[in-house]
Scaffold this active site. Structure first.
Site, PDB file in Angstrom:
ATOM      1  N   CYS A   2       3.123  -3.472   4.004  1.00  0.00           N
ATOM      2  CA  CYS A   2       2.295  -2.311   4.348  1.00  0.00           C
ATOM      3  C   CYS A   2       2.960  -1.677   5.572  1.00  0.00           C
ATOM      4  O   CYS A   2       4.146  -1.895   5.811  1.00  0.00           O
ATOM      5  CB  CYS A   2       0.832  -2.703   4.573  1.00  0.00           C
ATOM      6  SG  CYS A   2       0.525  -3.816   5.960  1.00  0.00           S
ATOM      7  N   ARG A  60       7.439 -34.108  10.145  1.00  0.00           N
ATOM      8  CA  ARG A  60       6.318 -33.972  11.071  1.00  0.00           C
ATOM      9  C   ARG A  60       5.502 -32.709  10.826  1.00  0.00           C
ATOM     10  O   ARG A  60       4.377 -32.576  11.291  1.00  0.00           O
ATOM     11  CB  ARG A  60       6.823 -34.001  12.522  1.00  0.00           C
ATOM     12  CG  ARG A  60       7.607 -32.768  12.936  1.00  0.00           C
ATOM     13  CD  ARG A  60       8.167 -32.891  14.343  1.00  0.00           C
ATOM     14  NE  ARG A  60       8.777 -31.664  14.818  1.00  0.00           N
ATOM     15  CZ  ARG A  60      10.000 -31.261  14.480  1.00  0.00           C
ATOM     16  NH1 ARG A  60      10.738 -31.974  13.658  1.00  0.00           N
ATOM     17  NH2 ARG A  60      10.485 -30.128  14.964  1.00  0.00           N
ATOM     18  N   HIS A  61       6.124 -31.752  10.096  1.00  0.00           N
ATOM     19  CA  HIS A  61       5.417 -30.492   9.843  1.00  0.00           C
ATOM     20  C   HIS A  61       4.400 -30.621   8.712  1.00  0.00           C
ATOM     21  O   HIS A  61       3.473 -29.820   8.629  1.00  0.00           O
ATOM     22  CB  HIS A  61       6.411 -29.384   9.514  1.00  0.00           C
ATOM     23  CG  HIS A  61       7.414 -29.168  10.604  1.00  0.00           C
ATOM     24  ND1 HIS A  61       7.072 -28.696  11.858  1.00  0.00           N
ATOM     25  CD2 HIS A  61       8.743 -29.419  10.651  1.00  0.00           C
ATOM     26  CE1 HIS A  61       8.149 -28.654  12.620  1.00  0.00           C
ATOM     27  NE2 HIS A  61       9.182 -29.083  11.909  1.00  0.00           N
ATOM     28  N   HIS A 111       8.692 -24.573   9.186  1.00  0.00           N
ATOM     29  CA  HIS A 111       7.613 -25.296   9.873  1.00  0.00           C
ATOM     30  C   HIS A 111       6.250 -25.131   9.210  1.00  0.00           C
ATOM     31  O   HIS A 111       5.446 -26.059   9.229  1.00  0.00           O
ATOM     32  CB  HIS A 111       7.510 -24.827  11.325  1.00  0.00           C
ATOM     33  CG  HIS A 111       8.654 -25.281  12.183  1.00  0.00           C
ATOM     34  ND1 HIS A 111       8.582 -25.370  13.555  1.00  0.00           N
ATOM     35  CD2 HIS A 111       9.920 -25.682  11.859  1.00  0.00           C
ATOM     36  CE1 HIS A 111       9.732 -25.804  14.046  1.00  0.00           C
ATOM     37  NE2 HIS A 111      10.576 -25.996  13.028  1.00  0.00           N
ATOM     38  N   ASP A 157       0.869  -1.179   0.000  1.00  0.00           N
ATOM     39  CA  ASP A 157       0.000   0.000   0.000  1.00  0.00           C
ATOM     40  C   ASP A 157       0.908   1.232   0.000  1.00  0.00           C
ATOM     41  O   ASP A 157       2.141   1.119  -0.149  1.00  0.00           O
ATOM     42  CB  ASP A 157      -0.997  -0.026   1.166  1.00  0.00           C
ATOM     43  CG  ASP A 157      -0.324   0.145   2.532  1.00  0.00           C
ATOM     44  OD1 ASP A 157       0.923   0.220   2.593  1.00  0.00           O
ATOM     45  OD2 ASP A 157      -1.054   0.201   3.549  1.00  0.00           O
ATOM     46  N   GLY A 213      -2.363  -6.120   8.288  1.00  0.00           N
ATOM     47  CA  GLY A 213      -3.588  -6.116   7.477  1.00  0.00           C
ATOM     48  C   GLY A 213      -3.409  -6.924   6.203  1.00  0.00           C
ATOM     49  O   GLY A 213      -4.336  -7.601   5.733  1.00  0.00           O
ATOM     50  N   THR A 220       2.533  -2.275   8.758  1.00  0.00           N
ATOM     51  CA  THR A 220       2.880  -3.279   9.771  1.00  0.00           C
ATOM     52  C   THR A 220       3.005  -4.700   9.226  1.00  0.00           C
ATOM     53  O   THR A 220       3.519  -5.578   9.926  1.00  0.00           O
ATOM     54  CB  THR A 220       1.770  -3.332  10.845  1.00  0.00           C
ATOM     55  OG1 THR A 220       0.531  -3.650  10.172  1.00  0.00           O
ATOM     56  CG2 THR A 220       1.615  -1.994  11.561  1.00  0.00           C
ATOM     57  N   GLY A 221       2.453  -4.944   8.064  1.00  0.00           N
ATOM     58  CA  GLY A 221       2.378  -6.310   7.521  1.00  0.00           C
ATOM     59  C   GLY A 221       1.146  -7.054   8.008  1.00  0.00           C
ATOM     60  O   GLY A 221       0.844  -8.148   7.510  1.00  0.00           O
TER      61      GLY A 221
HETATM   62  C1  RB5 Z   1      -1.955   2.376   6.633  1.00  0.00           C
HETATM   63  O1  RB5 Z   1      -2.000   3.543   7.403  1.00  0.00           O
HETATM   64  C2  RB5 Z   1      -1.796   1.154   7.537  1.00  0.00           C
HETATM   65  O2  RB5 Z   1      -2.981   0.941   8.246  1.00  0.00           O
HETATM   66  C3  RB5 Z   1      -1.440  -0.074   6.710  1.00  0.00           C
HETATM   67  O3  RB5 Z   1      -0.287   0.178   5.996  1.00  0.00           O
HETATM   68  C4  RB5 Z   1      -1.159  -1.359   7.475  1.00  0.00           C
HETATM   69  O4  RB5 Z   1      -0.243  -1.156   8.499  1.00  0.00           O
HETATM   70  C5  RB5 Z   1      -2.341  -2.113   7.920  1.00  0.00           C
HETATM   71  O5  RB5 Z   1      -2.248  -3.232   8.465  1.00  0.00           O
END
Ligand code: RB5
Length: 162
Positions: free
Chosen positions: A65, A132-133, A98, A8, A70, A67-68
């Site tokens: 994004c 096993r995985h 794993h 994004d 969403g 945080t990764g």
């Molecule tokens: C965008 O502001 C932020 O919400 C998106 O990049 C992401 O972190 C969502 O999980």
């Protein structure tokens, strides 16, 4: 390796860096957007990348994004997708070894450029441990089909891997 990548707006620059890093390493990278720094919705791009992996157009997917998180939530809605948000090299190695993760989700607001690059490299070079995985990974697929993973039987192991 054939890779689909998406981001994004929060990770637009980070994605550009990763695309050139991965192409430089010899990977065939399909950039599925976003293509501008304008604000956009991460699920739109998580869907495109997860779809490419689920359909076999790409062997692995990388989503970035803020945080990764969403991205992972969205990608994991698609059948056959095992998307892992990772904030450490150890987590990347474990989720390949794993969980046989096929999509890596990274946070551009949480990680340095060096970490983003090295985590992507690790994700693409670490093999699945199998053994096993394997039944456990098969059980993830069962859960995705609405089946209780505890009902897994060895016959399920002969079904096509998802
Ligand atoms: C965008 O502001 C932020 O919400 C998106 O990049 C992401 O972190 C969502 O999980």
């Amino acid at each position: 390796m054939k890779i689909a990548i998406g981001s994004d707006h929060a990770a637009f620059d980070a994605k550009a860096d990763l695309v050139s890093h991965l192409r430089g390493a010899g990977h065939e990278v399909s950039d599925l957007g976003t293509m501008t720094a304008e604000r956009c919705d991460y699920p739109d791009f998580a869907w495109k990348v997860a779809r490419a992996v689920a359909d076999g157009a790409a062997e692995r997917g990388i989503l970035v994004c803020g945080t990764g998180l969403g991205m992972a939530m969205t990608a994991n809605k698609l059948e056959g997708i095992r998307a892992a948000p990772c904030e450490s090299a150890e987590a990347v190695e474990m989720t390949r070894g794993h969980n046989d993760a096929n999509v890596l989700c990274l946070g551009a607001r949480l990680l340095t450029t060096e970490q983003l690059r090295s985590f992507a490299d690790l994700f693409l070079t670490t093999p699945f441990d199998g053994g096993r995985h394997a039944p456990r990974v098969a059980k993830i697929g069962l859960a995705g089909e609405g089946r209780d993973p505890a009902t897994w039987t060895p016959e399920d192991a002969t079904a096509p891997a998802r």
